[in-house]
Structure formats: structure tokens, C-alpha cells
Design an enzyme around this catalytic site. Structure first.
Site, PDB file in Angstrom:
ATOM      1  N   CYS A 249      -6.015   1.729   5.961  1.00 56.90           N
ATOM      2  CA  CYS A 249      -6.635   0.486   6.433  1.00 56.90           C
ATOM      3  C   CYS A 249      -6.029   0.125   7.792  1.00 56.90           C
ATOM      4  O   CYS A 249      -5.106   0.782   8.278  1.00 56.90           O
ATOM      5  CB  CYS A 249      -6.402  -0.634   5.425  1.00 56.90           C
ATOM      6  SG  CYS A 249      -4.682  -1.177   5.311  1.00 56.90           S
TER       7      CYS A 249
ATOM      8  N   HIS B 242       0.859  -1.181   0.000  1.00 59.88           N
ATOM      9  CA  HIS B 242       0.000   0.000   0.000  1.00 59.88           C
ATOM     10  C   HIS B 242       0.898   1.235   0.000  1.00 59.88           C
ATOM     11  O   HIS B 242       2.044   1.193   0.482  1.00 59.88           O
ATOM     12  CB  HIS B 242      -0.877   0.027   1.244  1.00 59.88           C
ATOM     13  CG  HIS B 242      -1.920  -1.035   1.266  1.00 59.88           C
ATOM     14  ND1 HIS B 242      -2.964  -1.023   2.172  1.00 59.88           N
ATOM     15  CD2 HIS B 242      -2.092  -2.149   0.512  1.00 59.88           C
ATOM     16  CE1 HIS B 242      -3.730  -2.080   1.977  1.00 59.88           C
ATOM     17  NE2 HIS B 242      -3.220  -2.783   0.965  1.00 59.88           N
TER      18      HIS B 242
ATOM     19  N   CYS C  45      -2.192  -0.482   7.656  1.00 60.83           N
ATOM     20  CA  CYS C  45      -1.409   0.749   7.532  1.00 60.83           C
ATOM     21  C   CYS C  45      -1.491   1.586   8.807  1.00 60.83           C
ATOM     22  O   CYS C  45      -0.493   2.190   9.210  1.00 60.83           O
ATOM     23  CB  CYS C  45      -1.882   1.542   6.321  1.00 60.83           C
ATOM     24  SG  CYS C  45      -1.510   0.714   4.753  1.00 60.83           S
TER      25      CYS C  45
ATOM     26  N   GLU D  64       0.960   3.831   1.848  1.00 62.59           N
ATOM     27  CA  GLU D  64       1.444   4.201   3.180  1.00 62.59           C
ATOM     28  C   GLU D  64       2.605   3.323   3.621  1.00 62.59           C
ATOM     29  O   GLU D  64       3.608   3.804   4.150  1.00 62.59           O
ATOM     30  CB  GLU D  64       0.333   4.080   4.232  1.00 62.59           C
ATOM     31  CG  GLU D  64      -0.903   4.882   3.944  1.00 62.59           C
ATOM     32  CD  GLU D  64      -1.985   4.072   3.232  1.00 62.59           C
ATOM     33  OE1 GLU D  64      -1.692   3.442   2.188  1.00 62.59           O
ATOM     34  OE2 GLU D  64      -3.124   4.060   3.718  1.00 62.59           O
TER      35      GLU D  64
END
Length: 151
Positions: free
Chosen positions: A83, A53, A86, A55
Site C-alpha cells: 500500500c 502490515h 508501506c 512489510e
């Protein structure tokens, strides 16, 4: 002291992710001095990695750049509410501030769903600011998924 937003740079990363066929999410980590330390977009498909992701990639790159697993004093700008995975990484990295654009009712882990920072097991809670460039980030996501539904 004035506030400077780095959400436009995160949006640039999100647009770049979309051109790679990734969900358009972008993130930038900013130092306490106001310098971008890392900027990344989603790369889950490209890297065949469900943890890639924006992040996570930005936090990894920032930690490597500063030579520490902790990013005290740093801020993270991301185009979509992180999420749970993260959010856990944000807490573990001890980021001071989190700025995010669009809420994620389906998979969010900050204000929606898991609410990671509200758990007693969470050892660090950043300052959280939401809704920065929410309209632009939301439109980018809606456009991306609308084109996928047509195919």
C-alpha cells in the site's frame, strides 16, 4: 550469479497470518548475502495497530537486526503489492529491491493507485519486480476473503 526467490518464505508468513485471522500477507527482508533478516505476517488485529502490515513489521525488525534505519542492498519479498504507507516505508528504508506477488487494484501503492515511487517527493526508488508466485498469493487471498463472506 543466480537468482534465488524468497517468495515461498513470504507465503509461509501469509499463511501464518491467515491462521491468526489476519489478512494473509507475508513479507521477508533478505540481506545482500542472501540471508533472511526478518520475516513477518500481518498483525493489525492482533496488535490493534493499523500500521502493523507485514512489510512494516519486517522492515522494523530488519532495521533493528542490522542496527540501522537504512537497508541498502537488502531486498523485500511480499505477497501483495504494498500500500502507499508501506511503499513510503520501503523508500525511507532505502531497500534496493522489492519483489511482490499479487497486484492490489484496491489499495496498492506501487503500480496501482498512489504509485508512490513515481512521485517527485520519493527520495529513493527500489528496483521493482512483480508477479512472482502471483497465482498462489492471489488464491490465498481469495480463499481467505471467501470464507469471511460466508460467516
Amino acid at each position: 550469479m543466480s537468482f534465488t526467490s524468497f517468495m515461498s518464505q513470504a507465503l509461509d508468513q501469509a499463511r501464518a497470518a491467515a491462521t491468526r485471522g489476519e489478512v494473509p500477507v507475508g513479507a521477508v527482508v533478505v540481506s545482500p548475502q542472501g540471508r533472511i533478516v526478518a520475516a513477518e505476517g500481518n498483525r493489525t488485529r492482533e496488535l490493534s495497530d493499523p500500521t502493523a502490515h507485514a512489510e512494516m513489521l519486517a522492515i522494523r525488525a530488519a532495521c533493528a537486526a542490522v542496527g540501522s534505519e537504512r537497508l541498502g542492498g537488502h531486498a523485500l519479498y511480499v505477497t501483495l503489492e504494498p500500500c502507499a504507507m508501506c511503499a513510503g516505508a520501503i523508500a525511507a528504508a532505502r531497500l534496493e529491491r522489492l519483489y511482490y506477488a499479487a497486484a492490489d487494484p484496491k489499495s496498492g501503492g506501487v503500480a496501482q493507485g498512489a504509485r508512490v515511487f513515481a512521485h517527485p517527493q520519493c527520495h529513493h526508488v527500489p528496483e521493482v519486480y512483480d508477479g512472482i508466485a502471483e497465482g498462489e498469493a492471489g488464491a490465498l487471498l481469495r480463499q481467505f476473503f471467501a470464507t469471511r463472506r460466508k460467516d
